[in-house]
Each structure stands twice: as C-alpha cells, then as structure tokens.
Write an enzyme that holds these catalytic residues in place. Structure first.
Site, PDB file in Angstrom:
ATOM      1  N   GLY A  36       0.848  -1.200   0.000  1.00 12.27           N
ATOM      2  CA  GLY A  36       0.000   0.000   0.000  1.00 12.27           C
ATOM      3  C   GLY A  36       0.871   1.233   0.000  1.00 12.27           C
ATOM      4  O   GLY A  36       0.778   2.095   0.864  1.00 12.27           O
ATOM      5  N   ARG A  51      -4.476   1.245  -6.129  1.00 20.01           N
ATOM      6  CA  ARG A  51      -5.142   2.324  -6.870  1.00 20.01           C
ATOM      7  C   ARG A  51      -4.349   2.752  -8.103  1.00 20.01           C
ATOM      8  O   ARG A  51      -3.211   3.199  -8.010  1.00 20.01           O
ATOM      9  CB  ARG A  51      -5.408   3.509  -5.943  1.00 20.01           C
ATOM     10  CG  ARG A  51      -6.604   3.236  -5.034  1.00 20.01           C
ATOM     11  CD  ARG A  51      -6.545   4.033  -3.776  1.00 20.01           C
ATOM     12  NE  ARG A  51      -6.712   5.458  -4.026  1.00 20.01           N
ATOM     13  CZ  ARG A  51      -6.409   6.398  -3.136  1.00 20.01           C
ATOM     14  NH1 ARG A  51      -5.897   6.063  -1.958  1.00 20.01           N
ATOM     15  NH2 ARG A  51      -6.597   7.654  -3.424  1.00 20.01           N
ATOM     16  N   ASN A 108      -3.475  -6.224  -5.672  1.00 19.44           N
ATOM     17  CA  ASN A 108      -4.150  -6.329  -4.391  1.00 19.44           C
ATOM     18  C   ASN A 108      -3.266  -7.163  -3.477  1.00 19.44           C
ATOM     19  O   ASN A 108      -3.156  -8.372  -3.651  1.00 19.44           O
ATOM     20  CB  ASN A 108      -5.512  -6.981  -4.571  1.00 19.44           C
ATOM     21  CG  ASN A 108      -6.261  -7.078  -3.253  1.00 19.44           C
ATOM     22  OD1 ASN A 108      -5.698  -6.847  -2.186  1.00 19.44           O
ATOM     23  ND2 ASN A 108      -7.532  -7.413  -3.337  1.00 19.44           N
ATOM     24  N   LEU A 148       2.757   0.978   6.077  1.00 23.66           N
ATOM     25  CA  LEU A 148       2.823   2.331   6.603  1.00 23.66           C
ATOM     26  C   LEU A 148       1.491   3.043   6.438  1.00 23.66           C
ATOM     27  O   LEU A 148       0.986   3.184   5.325  1.00 23.66           O
ATOM     28  CB  LEU A 148       3.941   3.117   5.900  1.00 23.66           C
ATOM     29  CG  LEU A 148       5.305   2.406   5.815  1.00 23.66           C
ATOM     30  CD1 LEU A 148       6.373   3.344   5.308  1.00 23.66           C
ATOM     31  CD2 LEU A 148       5.719   1.787   7.131  1.00 23.66           C
ATOM     32  N   ASP A 173      -4.883   1.691   5.576  1.00 21.22           N
ATOM     33  CA  ASP A 173      -6.260   2.145   5.748  1.00 21.22           C
ATOM     34  C   ASP A 173      -6.811   1.595   7.061  1.00 21.22           C
ATOM     35  O   ASP A 173      -6.716   0.395   7.320  1.00 21.22           O
ATOM     36  CB  ASP A 173      -7.116   1.674   4.567  1.00 21.22           C
ATOM     37  CG  ASP A 173      -6.722   2.372   3.275  1.00 21.22           C
ATOM     38  OD1 ASP A 173      -6.271   3.536   3.344  1.00 21.22           O
ATOM     39  OD2 ASP A 173      -6.849   1.756   2.197  1.00 21.22           O
ATOM     40  N   GLU A 209       1.570  10.191   3.684  1.00 18.85           N
ATOM     41  CA  GLU A 209       0.642  10.105   4.809  1.00 18.85           C
ATOM     42  C   GLU A 209       1.351  10.490   6.106  1.00 18.85           C
ATOM     43  O   GLU A 209       0.802  11.230   6.925  1.00 18.85           O
ATOM     44  CB  GLU A 209       0.081   8.682   4.881  1.00 18.85           C
ATOM     45  CG  GLU A 209      -1.179   8.532   5.697  1.00 18.85           C
ATOM     46  CD  GLU A 209      -2.367   9.330   5.184  1.00 18.85           C
ATOM     47  OE1 GLU A 209      -2.469   9.548   3.951  1.00 18.85           O
ATOM     48  OE2 GLU A 209      -3.179   9.756   6.023  1.00 18.85           O
TER      49      GLU A 209
HETATM   50  N1  SAM Z   1       1.823   3.942   2.748  1.00 16.98           N
HETATM   51  C1  SAM Z   1       1.414   5.174   2.109  1.00 16.98           C
HETATM   52  C2  SAM Z   1       1.789   6.354   2.968  1.00 16.98           C
HETATM   53  O1  SAM Z   1       2.177   6.154   4.119  1.00 16.98           O
HETATM   54  O2  SAM Z   1       1.690   7.485   2.481  1.00 16.98           O
HETATM   55  C3  SAM Z   1      -0.081   5.193   1.781  1.00 16.98           C
HETATM   56  C4  SAM Z   1      -1.025   5.156   2.951  1.00 16.98           C
HETATM   57  S1  SAM Z   1      -2.742   5.152   2.421  1.00 16.98           S
HETATM   58  C5  SAM Z   1      -3.605   5.638   3.876  1.00 16.98           C
HETATM   59  C6  SAM Z   1      -3.090   3.418   2.257  1.00 16.98           C
HETATM   60  C7  SAM Z   1      -2.777   2.908   0.882  1.00 16.98           C
HETATM   61  O3  SAM Z   1      -2.959   1.512   0.813  1.00 16.98           O
HETATM   62  C8  SAM Z   1      -3.673   3.512  -0.187  1.00 16.98           C
HETATM   63  O4  SAM Z   1      -2.881   4.080  -1.193  1.00 16.98           O
HETATM   64  C9  SAM Z   1      -4.476   2.322  -0.692  1.00 16.98           C
HETATM   65  O5  SAM Z   1      -4.830   2.444  -2.049  1.00 16.98           O
HETATM   66  C10 SAM Z   1      -3.525   1.184  -0.428  1.00 16.98           C
HETATM   67  N2  SAM Z   1      -4.177  -0.123  -0.303  1.00 16.98           N
HETATM   68  C11 SAM Z   1      -5.242  -0.419   0.460  1.00 16.98           C
HETATM   69  N3  SAM Z   1      -5.555  -1.725   0.368  1.00 16.98           N
HETATM   70  C12 SAM Z   1      -4.652  -2.280  -0.488  1.00 16.98           C
HETATM   71  C13 SAM Z   1      -4.453  -3.602  -0.997  1.00 16.98           C
HETATM   72  N4  SAM Z   1      -5.258  -4.598  -0.644  1.00 16.98           N
HETATM   73  N5  SAM Z   1      -3.432  -3.811  -1.845  1.00 16.98           N
HETATM   74  C14 SAM Z   1      -2.619  -2.791  -2.199  1.00 16.98           C
HETATM   75  N6  SAM Z   1      -2.760  -1.537  -1.748  1.00 16.98           N
HETATM   76  C15 SAM Z   1      -3.769  -1.265  -0.905  1.00 16.98           C
END
Ligand code: SAM
Length: 307
Positions: free
Chosen positions: A66, A91, A182, A202, A205, A282
C-alpha cells in the site's frame, strides 16, 4: 474503469525487466505462462527447482504494501542503492503517478551521472523538496518534458537500450518500482518463500467500522502469508496514526508465532525507521497535523515448532 489485475502463476514466471530494466534482461518467452504443462495452484511456489529464471542474485528484498505516492521507496532507494524494492498499490492513479515519479528520478540521475553540468540539479532539488504541501503539488513539479529530454539524450538511450552497457547506477532509483496489485491476494505468486528481508505497512487504511475489520491488511491469515515470504531475521514494519489500528495490528502480531516484537528503543537513530515514520506522504500529513505516530516492528523468527 480499472484494468484487471494480473498475477504471475509463480514468482519465476514474472518478467521483472520492465520494472527494473537495469537489473533484469527482458525474457524471450511470454510472461505468466508456465514452463511445464502443470498448471496446479500449488505450483506457485515451486521455485526451488526452476530452470532458466532470473539469476539468484537479483531478487526483490523490500516490499512496501500500500505504498501510495511512494515516499518511502524514494527515501530508501539511495540508502540501499543495490537492493531491489517494490511498492504494491491497488489504486491505478497512484501507481501511474509513482511510475512517472520513478522514471523522472531515474532520468535525472542518469543524466547527472553522464554529465555533471547542465540544469538537472535544479530539477532534482525541486522533486526532492521536502516541504511540498501535497502530493499533487509534487506531481505538478515532475515535468514530463524533463523525462522526454533524458530519453532523447543519446547517452541515456545507450544505457537504456544496449544490453552490454546495461548497468544500474547506484543512487539512480533503478532499484525501486511499483506494481498495481491487491496485496491481500496472491503475494506468494510474486515472492518466493523466505525472499523478503523487509516488509512495510505504513499508515494502512484503518477501516474503522467493526464489520470492515476483515478488510484490514494485518490479520492472522495474511500474517501467515507475510511470514512465508519473509526471510528469517527480516523485519516487518508497521506505523499508523490510528491508535485503535495500532492496537489491532499488535494484538495479531504479538500472538503470531513467527514474529517477535522489536522494542522501539532498538531503533534509535535508525534511518529505516526514521523513513518509515517521516518519509511517506501520509506520514508527513500526520506530522503537519501534529498527530501521533504509533510504531510496531517485528522480526521474522525461526518456526519454533519445526526442528
Ligand atoms: N503507505 C502510504 C503512505 O504512508 O503514504 C499510503 C497510505 S494510504 C492511507 C493506504 C494505501 O494503501 C492507499 O494508497 C491504498 O490504495 C492502499 N491499499 C489499500 N488496500 C490495499 C491492498 N489490498 N493492496 C494494495 N494496496 C492497498
């Protein structure tokens, strides 16, 4: 409108040359197609005996799950200039953005490497500027023409195209890449048993509502997968600004037999943990809002039940 996600049938079936062109030569055969006629799912991890796949020495070691806009990868790339790292992000927009960001950084560094003069350092400074307010602003600052410039540069093209001069330039971001996937599915199709030395979660969600907790990226089932692809001694990093999520992640990790908590005190002055807390988009947002950050890191330990 999103493209369907693609998964290799097993790690050795993945052609990494598009993502790390300085580290992998393109494979002649098409991707995702098994070498033998056995298509069984359990085949996903038969890499111990694979013939003709990527050389042993070139394997991804760090995975940022993520990864969002990729701040961690960009921060770690020069710290571990010869370690391959992969961001995994679901995404499309973020993946596209990060791909452009990495390409721009690579182009600039390769240009600098070729020729110390010129205006590239300014551009580099602009991209690396720490105080950008939002990733959008950052995105605007990555001028795509810089990239085109570099690509039409004959010296740069030579590095890109000619197999013989195909070498990674340390510090040139050749070692980082992102794929859209995913991460809750098929991770063992990308990584072999014991491959990863670091995994990062990090600011995942939070999925606040109780009925959404099953969507959280740390769970007993998924931890078994993470443990499988991690090397003994490797480190799994988590950080979040949501106390409830922190408690949740700890409650699962603490009881999981293949992980052992590393006290935060062991990380004083640690550059990786500093990047974990402060380098992502983030993490910076949380800092701007004076939010708390809760860190929990775990070591992958030997299976206590196997002798
Ligand atoms: N790690 C980054 C940061 O600290 O800036 C992003 C944090 S953001 C709150 C969470 C990220 O996880 C989002 O970009 C979301 O699209 C991604 N994400 C959520 N579920 C995921 C999954 N199953 N596989 C890959 N990415 C995922």
């Amino acid at each position: 409108n999103d493209m369907p996600l693609e998964y290799p049938i097993r790690p050795s079936a993945k052609d990494w040359s598009e993502l790390y062109p300085m580290y992998f030569k393109p494979e002649a055969k098409s991707r995702g197609v098994p070498e033998q006629d056995d298509l069984s799912v359990s085949d996903a991890n038969k890499d111990d005996q694979k013939p003709g796949s990527q050389p042993e020495s070139r394997k991804i070691e760090f995975a940022d799950i993520g990864c969002g806009y990729g701040g961690l990868l960009v921060a770690l790339a020069p710290l571990f200039p010869d370690t391959l790292m992969l961001g995994m992000e679901i995404r499309t927009k973020l993946v596209d953005y990060l791909q452009q960001r990495i390409e721009a950084l690579r182009s600039i560094q390769h240009k600098l490497h070729q020729n110390d003069t010129g205006d590239a350092p300014d551009v580099e400074k602009r991209i690396k500027t720490e105080d950008l307010d939002s990733a959008d602003q950052l995105k605007n600052s990555v001028d795509s023409t810089e990239q085109d410039d570099a690509e039409s540069d004959p010296e740069y093209a030579k590095i890109q195209d000619n197999g013989e001069t195909n070498f990674p330039v340390p510090g040139s971001y050749d070692n980082i890449a992102v794929i859209r996937m995913n991460a809750m599915k098929y991770l063992p199709n990308f990584f072999e048993k014991g491959q990863l030395t670091k995994m990062f979660f990090l600011f995942p969600d939070p999925h606040f509502k109780k009925r959404k907790h099953k969507a959280r990226i740390i769970s007993s089932t998924l931890l078994a997968e993470y443990a499988y692809i991690m090397k003994v001694g490797g480190i799994l990093y988590t950080v979040t600004d949501v106390k409830d999520l922190h408690d949740w992640m700890r409650s699962h990790l603490d009881v999981f037999p293949l992980f052992e908590r590393i006290p935060d005190s062991e990380f004083e002055g640690d550059l990786v943990v500093s990047a974990v807390c402060n380098s992502t988009e983030e993490g910076r947002k949380v800092a701007r809002n004076n939010g708390d950050k809760y860190l929990a890191c775990y070591r992958r330990i030997e299976d206590p039940y196997s002798s």
